[in-house]
Design a protein around this motif. Structure first.
Motif, short mmCIF file in Angstrom:
data_model
loop_
_atom_site.label_atom_id
_atom_site.label_comp_id
_atom_site.label_asym_id
_atom_site.label_seq_id
_atom_site.Cartn_x
_atom_site.Cartn_y
_atom_site.Cartn_z
N THR A 49 0.81 -1.22 0.00
CA THR A 49 0.00 0.00 0.00
C THR A 49 0.85 1.27 0.00
O THR A 49 0.61 2.16 -0.82
N LYS A 71 -11.12 1.14 -5.21
CA LYS A 71 -10.56 -0.19 -4.91
C LYS A 71 -9.32 -0.07 -4.03
O LYS A 71 -9.14 -0.85 -3.09
N SER A 73 -8.65 2.33 -1.95
CA SER A 73 -9.11 2.74 -0.61
C SER A 73 -9.74 1.59 0.15
O SER A 73 -9.55 1.47 1.37
N LEU A 74 -10.48 0.74 -0.54
CA LEU A 74 -11.11 -0.41 0.11
C LEU A 74 -10.04 -1.38 0.65
O LEU A 74 -10.14 -1.83 1.79
N PHE A 76 -6.98 -0.58 1.45
CA PHE A 76 -6.34 0.12 2.56
C PHE A 76 -7.20 0.05 3.82
O PHE A 76 -6.68 -0.20 4.92
N LEU A 77 -8.49 0.23 3.67
CA LEU A 77 -9.40 0.18 4.82
C LEU A 77 -9.41 -1.21 5.46
O LEU A 77 -9.35 -1.33 6.69
N ILE A 78 -9.46 -2.23 4.64
CA ILE A 78 -9.41 -3.60 5.16
C ILE A 78 -8.11 -3.84 5.92
O ILE A 78 -8.10 -4.41 7.01
N GLN A 79 -7.00 -3.38 5.36
CA GLN A 79 -5.71 -3.54 6.04
C GLN A 79 -5.69 -2.79 7.37
O GLN A 79 -5.21 -3.30 8.37
N ALA A 80 -6.24 -1.58 7.39
CA ALA A 80 -6.27 -0.79 8.62
C ALA A 80 -7.10 -1.48 9.70
O ALA A 80 -6.70 -1.52 10.87
N VAL A 81 -8.23 -2.04 9.31
CA VAL A 81 -9.08 -2.76 10.27
C VAL A 81 -8.35 -3.99 10.80
O VAL A 81 -8.37 -4.26 12.01
N TYR A 84 -5.71 -2.88 13.22
CA TYR A 84 -6.36 -2.43 14.46
C TYR A 84 -6.74 -3.62 15.33
O TYR A 84 -6.43 -3.65 16.53
#
Length: 91
Positions: A49, A71, A73-74, A76-81, A84
């Motif tokens: 990323t 795509k 961003s999606l 990236f969001l999955i990776q961030a979750v 976390y």
């Protein structure tokens, strides 16, 4: 030792993806056959990323293509979750 291997992998995948995105931009300018977006997304998903994001801004590549941004961003969001939950559930 395992952390060093992980960091080397992370560095390697991001350098490769940065170069690959730059090469794709070069191919686009020459109207040649391009690198499939799914290849770029796969490399992003397995840790690239930062490399892809850097390449997008450095080469001005795919920054105006809405479907690519969504795509990216999606993923990236999955990776961030995942990161976390990994760090909040670590005991």
């Amino acid at each position: 030792m395992p952390m060093e291997i992980f960091l080397l992998y992370f560095l390697f995948i991001n350098i490769i993806l940065f170069i690959l995105a730059g090469y794709d931009k070069y191919l686009a300018r020459k109207n040649k056959r391009r690198i499939p977006e799914n290849t770029l997304f796969f490399l992003e998903a397995i840790g690239g990323t930062p490399g892809l994001l850097t390449a997008m801004f450095f080469y001005k590549h795919k920054t105006s293509k809405t479907s690519f941004i969504v795509k990216f961003s999606l993923i990236f969001l999955i990776q961030a979750v995942l990161v976390y939950f990994y760090f909040t559930n670590k005991r």
